[in-house]
Enzyme design. Structure first.
Site, PDB file in Angstrom:
ATOM      1  N   TYR A  26       6.087  22.754  15.149  1.00  0.00           N
ATOM      2  CA  TYR A  26       7.281  21.896  14.177  1.00  0.00           C
ATOM      3  C   TYR A  26       8.268  20.680  14.950  1.00  0.00           C
ATOM      4  O   TYR A  26       8.894  19.734  14.378  1.00  0.00           O
ATOM      5  CB  TYR A  26       7.332  22.270  12.583  1.00  0.00           C
ATOM      6  CG  TYR A  26       6.008  22.644  11.746  1.00  0.00           C
ATOM      7  CD1 TYR A  26       5.106  21.886  11.541  1.00  0.00           C
ATOM      8  CD2 TYR A  26       6.155  23.709  11.558  1.00  0.00           C
ATOM      9  CE1 TYR A  26       4.016  21.978  10.912  1.00  0.00           C
ATOM     10  CE2 TYR A  26       5.368  24.348  10.652  1.00  0.00           C
ATOM     11  CZ  TYR A  26       3.643  23.440  10.414  1.00  0.00           C
ATOM     12  OH  TYR A  26       2.604  23.804   9.645  1.00  0.00           O
ATOM     13  N   ASN A  78       4.112  14.097   2.602  1.00  0.00           N
ATOM     14  CA  ASN A  78       3.780  15.183   4.065  1.00  0.00           C
ATOM     15  C   ASN A  78       3.896  15.681   2.711  1.00  0.00           C
ATOM     16  O   ASN A  78       4.356  16.609   2.370  1.00  0.00           O
ATOM     17  CB  ASN A  78       4.918  15.617   4.863  1.00  0.00           C
ATOM     18  CG  ASN A  78       4.353  16.568   5.902  1.00  0.00           C
ATOM     19  OD1 ASN A  78       3.803  17.180   5.596  1.00  0.00           O
ATOM     20  ND2 ASN A  78       5.329  16.564   7.095  1.00  0.00           N
ATOM     21  N   HIS A  84      -3.588  20.786   1.790  1.00  0.00           N
ATOM     22  CA  HIS A  84      -5.499  21.058   1.618  1.00  0.00           C
ATOM     23  C   HIS A  84      -5.706  21.806   0.924  1.00  0.00           C
ATOM     24  O   HIS A  84      -6.875  22.996   0.680  1.00  0.00           O
ATOM     25  CB  HIS A  84      -5.214  21.496   3.447  1.00  0.00           C
ATOM     26  CG  HIS A  84      -4.624  21.677   4.482  1.00  0.00           C
ATOM     27  ND1 HIS A  84      -4.711  20.309   4.954  1.00  0.00           N
ATOM     28  CD2 HIS A  84      -3.480  22.172   4.196  1.00  0.00           C
ATOM     29  CE1 HIS A  84      -3.752  20.127   6.105  1.00  0.00           C
ATOM     30  NE2 HIS A  84      -2.617  20.507   6.173  1.00  0.00           N
ATOM     31  N   ASP A  91      -5.554  12.965  -7.034  1.00  0.00           N
ATOM     32  CA  ASP A  91      -5.651  12.387  -7.948  1.00  0.00           C
ATOM     33  C   ASP A  91      -4.149  11.951  -8.565  1.00  0.00           C
ATOM     34  O   ASP A  91      -4.430  10.607  -8.874  1.00  0.00           O
ATOM     35  CB  ASP A  91      -5.594  13.479  -9.786  1.00  0.00           C
ATOM     36  CG  ASP A  91      -7.249  14.029  -9.940  1.00  0.00           C
ATOM     37  OD1 ASP A  91      -7.590  13.701  -8.330  1.00  0.00           O
ATOM     38  OD2 ASP A  91      -7.467  14.445  -9.992  1.00  0.00           O
ATOM     39  N   HIS A 104       2.208  13.988   8.854  1.00  0.00           N
ATOM     40  CA  HIS A 104       2.298  15.448   9.533  1.00  0.00           C
ATOM     41  C   HIS A 104       2.673  14.969  10.981  1.00  0.00           C
ATOM     42  O   HIS A 104       2.977  14.204  11.799  1.00  0.00           O
ATOM     43  CB  HIS A 104       1.319  15.969   9.368  1.00  0.00           C
ATOM     44  CG  HIS A 104      -0.002  15.542   8.219  1.00  0.00           C
ATOM     45  ND1 HIS A 104       0.411  17.150   6.990  1.00  0.00           N
ATOM     46  CD2 HIS A 104      -0.904  14.952   7.854  1.00  0.00           C
ATOM     47  CE1 HIS A 104      -0.397  16.678   5.676  1.00  0.00           C
ATOM     48  NE2 HIS A 104      -1.167  15.796   6.373  1.00  0.00           N
ATOM     49  N   LEU A 105       3.737  16.681  11.039  1.00  0.00           N
ATOM     50  CA  LEU A 105       4.340  16.453  12.213  1.00  0.00           C
ATOM     51  C   LEU A 105       3.292  16.928  13.131  1.00  0.00           C
ATOM     52  O   LEU A 105       3.242  16.288  14.648  1.00  0.00           O
ATOM     53  CB  LEU A 105       5.973  17.518  12.033  1.00  0.00           C
ATOM     54  CG  LEU A 105       6.643  17.591  11.224  1.00  0.00           C
ATOM     55  CD1 LEU A 105       7.098  18.364  10.427  1.00  0.00           C
ATOM     56  CD2 LEU A 105       7.851  16.832  11.930  1.00  0.00           C
ATOM     57  N   SER A 106       2.765  18.109  13.019  1.00  0.00           N
ATOM     58  CA  SER A 106       1.652  18.338  13.473  1.00  0.00           C
ATOM     59  C   SER A 106       0.216  17.722  13.490  1.00  0.00           C
ATOM     60  O   SER A 106      -0.183  16.890  12.289  1.00  0.00           O
ATOM     61  CB  SER A 106       1.707  19.898  13.114  1.00  0.00           C
ATOM     62  OG  SER A 106       0.702  20.185  12.304  1.00  0.00           O
ATOM     63  N   ARG A 115      -7.540  24.004   7.744  1.00  0.00           N
ATOM     64  CA  ARG A 115      -6.532  22.680   7.875  1.00  0.00           C
ATOM     65  C   ARG A 115      -6.808  21.333   7.718  1.00  0.00           C
ATOM     66  O   ARG A 115      -5.936  19.647   7.796  1.00  0.00           O
ATOM     67  CB  ARG A 115      -5.152  23.237   8.700  1.00  0.00           C
ATOM     68  CG  ARG A 115      -4.525  23.594   8.554  1.00  0.00           C
ATOM     69  CD  ARG A 115      -3.472  23.476   9.461  1.00  0.00           C
ATOM     70  NE  ARG A 115      -3.033  25.056   9.798  1.00  0.00           N
ATOM     71  CZ  ARG A 115      -1.485  25.706   8.520  1.00  0.00           C
ATOM     72  NH1 ARG A 115      -1.073  24.829   8.388  1.00  0.00           N
ATOM     73  NH2 ARG A 115      -1.259  26.726   8.920  1.00  0.00           N
TER      74      ARG A 115
HETATM   75  C1  DQA Z   1       1.882  20.112   7.799  1.00  0.00           C
HETATM   76  C2  DQA Z   1       1.269  20.490   8.137  1.00  0.00           C
HETATM   77  C3  DQA Z   1       0.311  21.316   7.283  1.00  0.00           C
HETATM   78  O1  DQA Z   1      -0.985  21.798   7.877  1.00  0.00           O
HETATM   79  C4  DQA Z   1       1.400  22.679   7.335  1.00  0.00           C
HETATM   80  O2  DQA Z   1       0.340  24.000   6.414  1.00  0.00           O
HETATM   81  C5  DQA Z   1       2.318  22.149   7.134  1.00  0.00           C
HETATM   82  C6  DQA Z   1       3.220  21.018   7.693  1.00  0.00           C
HETATM   83  C7  DQA Z   1       2.729  18.436   9.067  1.00  0.00           C
HETATM   84  O3  DQA Z   1       3.505  18.466   8.359  1.00  0.00           O
HETATM   85  O4  DQA Z   1       2.197  18.505   9.986  1.00  0.00           O
HETATM   86  O5  DQA Z   1       3.546  22.656   6.014  1.00  0.00           O
HETATM   87  O6  DQA Z   1       2.376  18.911   6.950  1.00  0.00           O
END
Ligand code: DQA
Length: 146
Positions: A26, A78, A84, A91, A104-106, A115
């Site tokens: 991250y 985020n 997931h 909803d 998402h960062l990743s 995921r």
């Molecule tokens: C995340 C990716 C998710 O899979 C993970 O559970 C996170 C961070 C991201 O920003 O990359 O908590 O949302």
């Protein structure tokens, strides 16, 4: 005085630990670092941001509804691990008219199989993922164009 359009930036569980949480995935920016840069960027874009984090699913749902009530221009979301799992967040996104951008960062699609499903993504307008903290900045640029 004219009020600037507001973008809600909502962050889910464990993102309060950014900076020390699995930095190899991250990065080393804290959530405050990200919020500070987004503030500057929003200012330059003529927007204001309302930046929040919670470890609780219900808070994110309340805030999505609040974004609608407040007439927000867009939401950057985020939802972290709840991305997931949460049909309720899916909803809530469908229940409001405010466009939601998934962030998402990743890149969850390049990680574990659990995921790969995103209940947020099934309801969101678009997604920025895999650019580290820059994912938020790309999403804010996209929101400004709405
Ligand atoms: C995340 C990716 C998710 O899979 C993970 O559970 C996170 C961070 C991201 O920003 O990359 O908590 O949302």
């Amino acid at each position: 005085m004219t009020t600037r359009p507001t973008i809600f930036v909502l962050n889910g569980p464990n993102l309060n630990l950014l900076g020390m949480r699995e930095p190899e995935i991250y990065g080393t920016d804290t959530l405050d670092d990200i919020a500070g840069r987004l503030e500057d960027q929003a200012q330059a874009l003529g927007l204001s941001i309302d930046f929040r984090q919670s470890n609780h699913e219900g808070h994110l749902i309340d805030w999505l509804q609040e974004a609608q009530a407040a007439g927000a221009k867009a939401v950057l979301l985020n939802a972290a691990g709840l991305t997931h799992t949460s049909v309720a967040i899916h909803d809530a996104i469908k229940a409001i008219h405010v466009p939601v951008i998934e962030v998402h960062l990743s890149d969850p699609h390049k990680r574990e199989e659990f995921r790969h499903i995103s209940y947020v993504g099934m309801a969101a307008k678009e997604c920025f993922a895999g650019h580290g903290a820059k994912s938020y900045e790309l999403a804010l640029d996209a929101a400004a164009r709405y």
